[in-house]
Design a protein around this motif. Structure first.
Motif, PDB file in Angstrom:
ATOM      1  N   PRO A  76       0.031  15.750  33.081  1.00 37.73           N
ATOM      2  CA  PRO A  76      -0.789  15.410  31.906  1.00 37.73           C
ATOM      3  C   PRO A  76      -0.052  14.436  30.982  1.00 37.73           C
ATOM      4  CG  PRO A  76      -0.776  17.775  32.271  1.00 37.73           C
ATOM      5  CD  PRO A  76       0.276  17.202  33.185  1.00 37.73           C
ATOM      6  N   ALA A  77      -0.771  13.413  30.509  1.00 39.90           N
ATOM      7  CA  ALA A  77      -0.169  12.415  29.630  1.00 39.90           C
ATOM      8  C   ALA A  77      -0.013  12.974  28.224  1.00 39.90           C
ATOM      9  CB  ALA A  77      -1.034  11.161  29.597  1.00 39.90           C
ATOM     10  N   THR A  78       1.086  12.629  27.571  1.00 36.41           N
ATOM     11  CA  THR A  78       1.322  13.035  26.189  1.00 36.41           C
ATOM     12  C   THR A  78       0.698  12.013  25.253  1.00 36.41           C
ATOM     13  OG1 THR A  78       3.396  14.099  26.800  1.00 36.41           O
ATOM     14  CG2 THR A  78       3.079  13.565  24.471  1.00 36.41           C
ATOM     15  N   ALA A  79      -0.040  12.506  24.263  1.00 37.27           N
ATOM     16  CA  ALA A  79      -0.677  11.611  23.291  1.00 37.27           C
ATOM     17  C   ALA A  79       0.216  11.449  22.069  1.00 37.27           C
ATOM     18  CB  ALA A  79      -2.031  12.158  22.875  1.00 37.27           C
ATOM     19  N   LEU A  80       0.062  10.323  21.412  1.00 34.75           N
ATOM     20  CA  LEU A  80       0.790  10.010  20.190  1.00 34.75           C
ATOM     21  C   LEU A  80      -0.237   9.736  19.106  1.00 34.75           C
ATOM     22  CD1 LEU A  80       3.889   9.531  19.597  1.00 34.75           C
ATOM     23  CD2 LEU A  80       3.366   7.079  19.710  1.00 34.75           C
ATOM     24  N   SER A  81       0.045  10.144  17.855  1.00 37.61           N
ATOM     25  CA  SER A  81      -0.896   9.893  16.768  1.00 37.61           C
ATOM     26  C   SER A  81      -0.158   9.414  15.521  1.00 37.61           C
ATOM     27  CB  SER A  81      -1.704  11.158  16.436  1.00 37.61           C
ATOM     28  OG  SER A  81      -0.860  12.175  15.938  1.00 37.61           O
ATOM     29  N   LEU A  82      -0.894   8.762  14.665  1.00 35.38           N
ATOM     30  CA  LEU A  82      -0.367   8.295  13.384  1.00 35.38           C
ATOM     31  C   LEU A  82      -0.069   9.487  12.478  1.00 35.38           C
ATOM     32  CD1 LEU A  82      -0.020   5.680  11.507  1.00 35.38           C
ATOM     33  CD2 LEU A  82      -2.334   6.210  10.710  1.00 35.38           C
ATOM     34  N   VAL A  83       0.955   9.368  11.641  1.00 35.46           N
ATOM     35  CA  VAL A  83       1.246  10.354  10.590  1.00 35.46           C
ATOM     36  C   VAL A  83       0.711   9.772   9.283  1.00 35.46           C
ATOM     37  CG1 VAL A  83       3.020  11.640   9.362  1.00 35.46           C
ATOM     38  CG2 VAL A  83       3.286  11.193  11.807  1.00 35.46           C
ATOM     39  N   PRO A  84      -0.499  10.140   8.875  1.00 37.69           N
ATOM     40  CA  PRO A  84      -1.124   9.466   7.727  1.00 37.69           C
ATOM     41  C   PRO A  84      -0.340   9.569   6.432  1.00 37.69           C
ATOM     42  CG  PRO A  84      -2.766  10.690   8.978  1.00 37.69           C
ATOM     43  CD  PRO A  84      -1.422  11.097   9.506  1.00 37.69           C
ATOM     44  N   ASP A  85       0.282  10.729   6.172  1.00 35.24           N
ATOM     45  CA  ASP A  85       0.945  10.885   4.880  1.00 35.24           C
ATOM     46  C   ASP A  85       2.387  10.392   4.875  1.00 35.24           C
ATOM     47  OD1 ASP A  85       2.147  12.847   6.371  1.00 35.24           O
ATOM     48  OD2 ASP A  85       1.765  14.482   4.964  1.00 35.24           O
ATOM     49  N   ALA A  86       2.771   9.611   5.895  1.00 34.36           N
ATOM     50  CA  ALA A  86       4.107   9.028   5.906  1.00 34.36           C
ATOM     51  C   ALA A  86       4.267   7.993   4.796  1.00 34.36           C
ATOM     52  CB  ALA A  86       4.402   8.391   7.257  1.00 34.36           C
ATOM     53  N   ALA A  87       3.185   7.379   4.371  1.00 30.47           N
ATOM     54  CA  ALA A  87       3.236   6.381   3.307  1.00 30.47           C
ATOM     55  C   ALA A  87       1.848   6.231   2.706  1.00 30.47           C
ATOM     56  CB  ALA A  87       3.758   5.050   3.830  1.00 30.47           C
ATOM     57  N   HIS A  88       1.793   5.607   1.533  1.00 29.15           N
ATOM     58  CA  HIS A  88       0.527   5.454   0.814  1.00 29.15           C
ATOM     59  C   HIS A  88       0.467   4.082   0.151  1.00 29.15           C
ATOM     60  CE1 HIS A  88       1.182   9.797   1.122  1.00 29.15           C
ATOM     61  NE2 HIS A  88      -0.131   9.943   0.992  1.00 29.15           N
ATOM     62  N   ALA A  89      -0.736   3.736  -0.297  1.00 25.69           N
ATOM     63  CA  ALA A  89      -0.941   2.512  -1.074  1.00 25.69           C
ATOM     64  C   ALA A  89      -1.869   2.816  -2.232  1.00 25.69           C
ATOM     65  CB  ALA A  89      -1.531   1.400  -0.211  1.00 25.69           C
ATOM     66  N   VAL A  90      -1.627   2.163  -3.360  1.00 24.20           N
ATOM     67  CA  VAL A  90      -2.497   2.268  -4.528  1.00 24.20           C
ATOM     68  C   VAL A  90      -3.551   1.169  -4.443  1.00 24.20           C
ATOM     69  CG1 VAL A  90      -2.628   2.034  -7.045  1.00 24.20           C
ATOM     70  CG2 VAL A  90      -0.723   3.284  -5.993  1.00 24.20           C
ATOM     71  N   GLY A  91      -4.792   1.515  -4.752  1.00 22.25           N
ATOM     72  CA  GLY A  91      -5.864   0.530  -4.829  1.00 22.25           C
ATOM     73  C   GLY A  91      -6.426   0.501  -6.235  1.00 22.25           C
ATOM     74  N   LEU A  92      -6.605  -0.689  -6.800  1.00 22.48           N
ATOM     75  CA  LEU A  92      -7.101  -0.853  -8.170  1.00 22.48           C
ATOM     76  C   LEU A  92      -8.346  -1.730  -8.175  1.00 22.48           C
ATOM     77  CD1 LEU A  92      -3.671  -1.762  -9.799  1.00 22.48           C
ATOM     78  CD2 LEU A  92      -4.903   0.371 -10.183  1.00 22.48           C
ATOM     79  N   HIS A  93      -9.402  -1.237  -8.783  1.00 21.82           N
ATOM     80  CA  HIS A  93     -10.597  -2.048  -8.996  1.00 21.82           C
ATOM     81  C   HIS A  93     -10.719  -2.299 -10.488  1.00 21.82           C
ATOM     82  CE1 HIS A  93     -15.286  -2.416  -8.902  1.00 21.82           C
ATOM     83  NE2 HIS A  93     -14.686  -3.560  -9.194  1.00 21.82           N
ATOM     84  N   LEU A  94     -10.392  -3.520 -10.907  1.00 25.55           N
ATOM     85  CA  LEU A  94     -10.502  -3.901 -12.309  1.00 25.55           C
ATOM     86  C   LEU A  94     -11.869  -4.533 -12.526  1.00 25.55           C
ATOM     87  CD1 LEU A  94      -7.378  -3.753 -11.691  1.00 25.55           C
ATOM     88  CD2 LEU A  94      -7.088  -5.434 -13.500  1.00 25.55           C
ATOM     89  N   ASP A  95     -12.790  -3.742 -13.037  1.00 26.18           N
ATOM     90  CA  ASP A  95     -14.115  -4.260 -13.358  1.00 26.18           C
ATOM     91  C   ASP A  95     -14.096  -4.709 -14.817  1.00 26.18           C
ATOM     92  OD1 ASP A  95     -16.761  -4.964 -13.073  1.00 26.18           O
ATOM     93  OD2 ASP A  95     -17.395  -3.029 -12.265  1.00 26.18           O
ATOM     94  N   ARG A  96     -15.215  -5.236 -15.282  1.00 26.74           N
ATOM     95  CA  ARG A  96     -15.250  -5.743 -16.652  1.00 26.74           C
ATOM     96  C   ARG A  96     -15.215  -4.640 -17.693  1.00 26.74           C
ATOM     97  NH1 ARG A  96     -18.079  -9.108 -13.319  1.00 26.74           N
ATOM     98  NH2 ARG A  96     -17.771 -11.364 -13.595  1.00 26.74           N
ATOM     99  N   ASP A  97     -15.611  -3.420 -17.304  1.00 22.73           N
ATOM    100  CA  ASP A  97     -15.635  -2.334 -18.291  1.00 22.73           C
ATOM    101  C   ASP A  97     -15.008  -1.030 -17.795  1.00 22.73           C
ATOM    102  OD1 ASP A  97     -17.533  -1.697 -16.432  1.00 22.73           O
ATOM    103  OD2 ASP A  97     -19.212  -1.517 -17.833  1.00 22.73           O
ATOM    104  N   THR A  98     -14.563  -0.978 -16.547  1.00 22.90           N
ATOM    105  CA  THR A  98     -13.912   0.223 -16.016  1.00 22.90           C
ATOM    106  C   THR A  98     -12.787  -0.175 -15.068  1.00 22.90           C
ATOM    107  OG1 THR A  98     -15.459   0.361 -14.158  1.00 22.90           O
ATOM    108  CG2 THR A  98     -16.001   1.673 -16.111  1.00 22.90           C
ATOM    109  N   VAL A  99     -11.851   0.750 -14.872  1.00 22.49           N
ATOM    110  CA  VAL A  99     -10.836   0.582 -13.843  1.00 22.49           C
ATOM    111  C   VAL A  99     -10.860   1.827 -12.968  1.00 22.49           C
ATOM    112  CG1 VAL A  99      -9.010   1.479 -15.383  1.00 22.49           C
ATOM    113  CG2 VAL A  99      -8.394   0.202 -13.319  1.00 22.49           C
ATOM    114  N   THR A 100     -10.960   1.609 -11.659  1.00 23.33           N
ATOM    115  CA  THR A 100     -10.909   2.699 -10.693  1.00 23.33           C
ATOM    116  C   THR A 100      -9.599   2.578  -9.921  1.00 23.33           C
ATOM    117  OG1 THR A 100     -13.308   2.724 -10.449  1.00 23.33           O
ATOM    118  CG2 THR A 100     -12.030   3.769  -8.695  1.00 23.33           C
ATOM    119  N   THR A 101      -8.859   3.680  -9.835  1.00 24.88           N
ATOM    120  CA  THR A 101      -7.600   3.696  -9.087  1.00 24.88           C
ATOM    121  C   THR A 101      -7.697   4.741  -7.987  1.00 24.88           C
ATOM    122  OG1 THR A 101      -6.626   5.293 -10.630  1.00 24.88           O
ATOM    123  CG2 THR A 101      -6.205   2.974 -11.060  1.00 24.88           C
TER     124      THR A 101
END
Length: 370
Positions: A76-101
């Motif tokens: 049987p073949a061994t599967a490999l998977s991503l470790v999602p919580d190994a790193a993160h990124a911040v996303g910023l939406h600067l709208d004209r009247d709100t900011v979503t992070t």
């Protein structure tokens, strides 16, 4: 700024392009992962090369074993998977009247999010103060354990130059013209920062990933303004001067009502006037007329709608646009809801880690990122 830690994710493992491609395939494979043979076939690499890359990714904390595949007669073949919580990124939406992070893990999943008022017209100082405070609060919301934050992606109203990180004459706020928002945010947040137009970021969030990703679509964003993000041939199209997607400033009515851009009769001015007057049907039809112009011009495959105004009446806007477009062009509302732009902003940081990702072809990592 809260200590963002370094929980074992070692990006030096991705200096090799082939390693980034393999990691991207693991991201696309999801929790079930992929076997080395599957990775080799999809990446066009030898099994020996994939074995070496897999060992490096595991050692770096970016990948882990995901059990064994069912036997087809041999071992049987061994599967490999991503470790999602190994790193993160911040996303910023600067709208004209709100900011979503948002804080997104390596899989692109949002693990924390915040929305706060933002007075974009108040000037750089107050805007940067608000954004910095929101990022600090976001990281505190993420939990007691430090997280590895690779950088921050910022999405703002256009026009702007995503290569230099400088805003141009933002519609309604010309005083921002020439402001180096990317560098100013990087200094405040002490993180590498990537900057793009809000609609481009949303298109990047919605673009399909994987070796068969391709095709074309338009993301139409109706909120405090009206713009488009274009994906052509699987990549976000920004134009030679990064000015593509100023969808709202096509003139539909000669000598029509004045627009904040300085012209008259723009689709944005007409559409926002209909919204302000409570005429959703007219606003949706106007949006459809603009979409039809885009479809005829670029022969795109489908249209995706988003923005707070659309999300307040999604069925009405989808029906209004669908009524104008030919039946061969599907119309849908963004499945990512009001976080579409912020999620795409995080993807500005994440996508280059995974090889030739949609919208990032031939573009490097955000400034200062390994």
């Amino acid at each position: 700024m809260r200590n963002v830690g370094n929980r074992g994710a070692n990006l030096s493992a991705l200096r090799d392009h082939n390693a980034a491609v393999v990691l991207g395939l693991l991201r696309d494979a999801g929790p079930e992962g992929a076997s080395r043979a599957e990775l080799a076939a999809a990446a066009g690499l030898t099994p020996q090369a994939v074995s070496k890359i897999s060992a490096r990714l595991k050692e770096a904390g970016l990948a882990a074993g995901a059990g064994r595949r069912a036997s087809t007669g041999g071992k049987p073949a061994t599967a490999l998977s991503l470790v999602p919580d190994a790193a993160h990124a911040v996303g910023l939406h600067l709208d004209r009247d709100t900011v979503t992070t948002v804080l997104a893990d390596l899989s692109g999943t949002v693990v924390a999010a915040r929305t706060a008022p933002l007075a974009f017209g108040a000037g750089a100082g107050p805007v940067l103060d608000t954004v910095t405070a929101e990022v600090r609060a976001l990281l505190a919301d993420a939990g007691p354990d430090p997280v590895t934050v690779l950088g921050a992606g910022a999405a703002a109203p256009g026009p702007l130059d995503h290569r230099t990180g400088v805003l141009h004459r933002v519609t309604g706020f010309p005083e921002w013209d020439g402001f180096p928002l990317r560098d100013a945010l990087g200094e405040r947040l002490a993180l590498p920062v990537a900057l793009d137009k809000d609609t481009n970021a949303a298109a990047l969030a919605l673009a399909p990933r994987g070796p068969r990703a391709g095709g074309s679509f338009a993301y139409l964003h109706l909120g405090t303004g009206l713009g488009a993000g274009l994906v052509l041939g699987g990549a976000v199209h920004r134009g030679a001067r990064t000015g593509a997607g100023e969808f709202g400033h096509q003139v539909l009515q000669l000598d029509g009502p004045p627009c904040r851009c300085g012209d008259r009769g723009c689709l944005e001015a007409l559409c926002l006037a209909a919204v302000a007057g409570g005429d959703t049907a007219r606003a949706a039809r106007l949006l459809g007329v603009g979409a039809a112009n885009l479809v005829r011009l670029l022969d795109i495959d489908h249209v995706v709608l988003g923005g707070r105004t659309v999300l307040a009446a999604p069925d009405a806007y989808a029906a209004g646009v669908r009524a104008v477009l030919p039946p061969s062009v599907p119309v849908a509302v963004t499945p990512a809801g009001d976080r579409t732009v912020a999620t795409g902003a995080a993807e500005l940081v994440l996508a280059p880690l995974f090889g030739a990702s949609p919208g990032q072809k031939d573009e490097g990592l955000p400034r200062g990122t390994d």
